[in-house]
Design an enzyme around this catalytic site. Structure first.
Site, PDB file in Angstrom:
ATOM      1  N   GLN A 127       0.897  -1.310   0.038  1.00  0.00           N
ATOM      2  CA  GLN A 127      -0.015  -0.056   0.046  1.00  0.00           C
ATOM      3  C   GLN A 127       0.772   1.264   0.067  1.00  0.00           C
ATOM      4  OE1 GLN A 127      -2.548   1.928   3.272  1.00  0.00           O
ATOM      5  NE2 GLN A 127      -4.210   0.789   2.159  1.00  0.00           N
ATOM      6  N   CYS A 178      -6.885   6.768   5.520  1.00  0.00           N
ATOM      7  CA  CYS A 178      -6.245   7.173   6.608  1.00  0.00           C
ATOM      8  C   CYS A 178      -6.782   8.496   7.176  1.00  0.00           C
ATOM      9  CB  CYS A 178      -4.663   7.308   6.587  1.00  0.00           C
ATOM     10  SG  CYS A 178      -3.901   7.698   8.206  1.00  0.00           S
ATOM     11  N   ARG A 207      -9.945  -4.035  13.190  1.00  0.00           N
ATOM     12  CA  ARG A 207      -9.816  -4.184  14.648  1.00  0.00           C
ATOM     13  C   ARG A 207     -10.605  -5.484  15.062  1.00  0.00           C
ATOM     14  NH1 ARG A 207     -12.210   0.714  17.020  1.00  0.00           N
ATOM     15  NH2 ARG A 207     -13.597   0.284  15.218  1.00  0.00           N
ATOM     16  N   GLU A 254     -16.829  -1.842  11.574  1.00  0.00           N
ATOM     17  CA  GLU A 254     -17.438  -2.279  12.556  1.00  0.00           C
ATOM     18  C   GLU A 254     -17.893  -3.785  12.489  1.00  0.00           C
ATOM     19  OE1 GLU A 254     -18.313  -0.887  15.776  1.00  0.00           O
ATOM     20  OE2 GLU A 254     -16.521   0.297  15.116  1.00  0.00           O
TER      21      GLU A 254
END
Length: 322
Positions: free
Chosen positions: A68, A98, A224, A201
């Site tokens: 990336q 970002c 995450r 999420e």
């Protein structure tokens, strides 16, 4: 359907990419962003953040790794993308997601979503510079402070040559605060002809199934949620393949924790290794009560030998060459 491991600057480095891809279920992963400013970066810079380039651009588990890049200069990004391909990158990913203030202030990441024309120019230049056989992909958010321009940005990226889009379903201003607006992923997929990955999420198989129902897309990038539950990709992959798999309990997680610490001890200076371990352990507290107890015990400690003992390494064992 594909399951990807998200690039997370300062967290998902080559050590954690190795550990998480060995846990299973991940089809491909992405490096932390390599910042491109005004020059062609040396090979050493690529190898520092993407050491897998020396091993076929795959993690030790065999999972393909994309490189990336982050920046705003189309020509410079193109030159560095071409060089990354010479070094063995099997795909180039471009970061337009970002949310970090320091990155945005230097005209990188999500701030570029204010300029869809520039997004298009970057994709066109990189696509021209990269061999036709090597995919160019992009990761975006829904916008900087509003999703009003999300569809224009998605069109700009896809029409410029992006073969896939990953959509983190929040704006830059929303950061990582829930909820993720999965319905916007559906709107993006409606206006582009390339595959779209949903991101944001997804902490459980149930979250993935809800995301799939709302967004209408089957591809997913896990960040995450996967760092917190290393078996999340495996759970989703098992569902995809028509089966199920047992959850990775704390006991089964121990070999991964031990290997993460062993690699951190070998790669990092003693003053930094404990912090890296605590960073991951802190994420694991979301899904493992045992991690909460261990984190409370070690959070104020930075003695590598005591970490060795907590993880049941004999003196010096963690630094032994495998």
């Amino acid at each position: 359907m594909q399951i990807a491991l998200a690039p997370m600057e300062g967290l998902v480095d080559d050590i954690l990419r190795d550990v998480l891809t060995r846990a299973g279920g991940i089809d491909w992963c992405v490096t932390e962003f390599i910042r491109v400013c005004d020059r062609l970066l040396p090979a050493s810079h690529f190898h520092k953040l993407a050491p897998e380039l020396r091993h076929g651009a795959r993690t030790p588990a065999g999972t393909p790794m994309r490189v990336q890049l982050l920046g705003s200069d189309p020509a410079c990004l193109a030159d560095n993308a071409a060089f990354a391909c010479e070094l063995g990158a099997p795909a180039i990913d471009l970061n337009f997601g970002c949310p970090a203030k320091t990155v945005n202030k230097s005209r990188g990441g999500a701030v570029l979503l204010k300029e869809p024309e520039l997004l298009h120019a970057i994709l066109c230049e990189v696509r021209r510079a990269v061999p036709p056989s090597i995919p160019v992909t992009a990761k975006m958010r829904l916008g900087f402070d509003s999703p009003d321009g999300a569809l224009d940005c998605a069109r700009a990226l896809a029409e410029g040559g992006a073969g896939q889009l990953v959509v983190h379903a929040r704006t830059k201003v929303e950061g990582y605060r829930p909820p993720a607006h999965w319905e916007w992923v559906a709107r993006v997929q409606d206006v582009v002809k390339v595959p779209v990955f949903a991101n944001g999420e997804i902490w459980s198989l149930e979250d993935y199934l809800r995301c799939r129902a709302v967004s209408g897309v089957e591809h997913v990038m896990l960040g995450r949620g996967l760092v917190s539950r290393p078996d999340l990709a495996l759970q989703i992959a098992a569902w995809r393949d028509g089966g199920a798999c047992a959850a990775l309990d704390w006991t089964a997680l121990q070999p991964l924790l031990r290997d993460f610490w062993r690699q951190a001890r070998r790669k990092l200076a003693p003053r930094y290794a404990p912090g890296r371990f605590k960073q991951w352990l802190g994420m694991l507290t979301r899904g493992y009560p045992e991690a909460v107890a261990l984190f409370a015990e070690i959070r104020r400690d930075s003695d590598c030998q005591r970490f060795d003992a907590w993880l049941e390494f004999a003196p010096g064992e963690a630094l032994d060459v495998a």
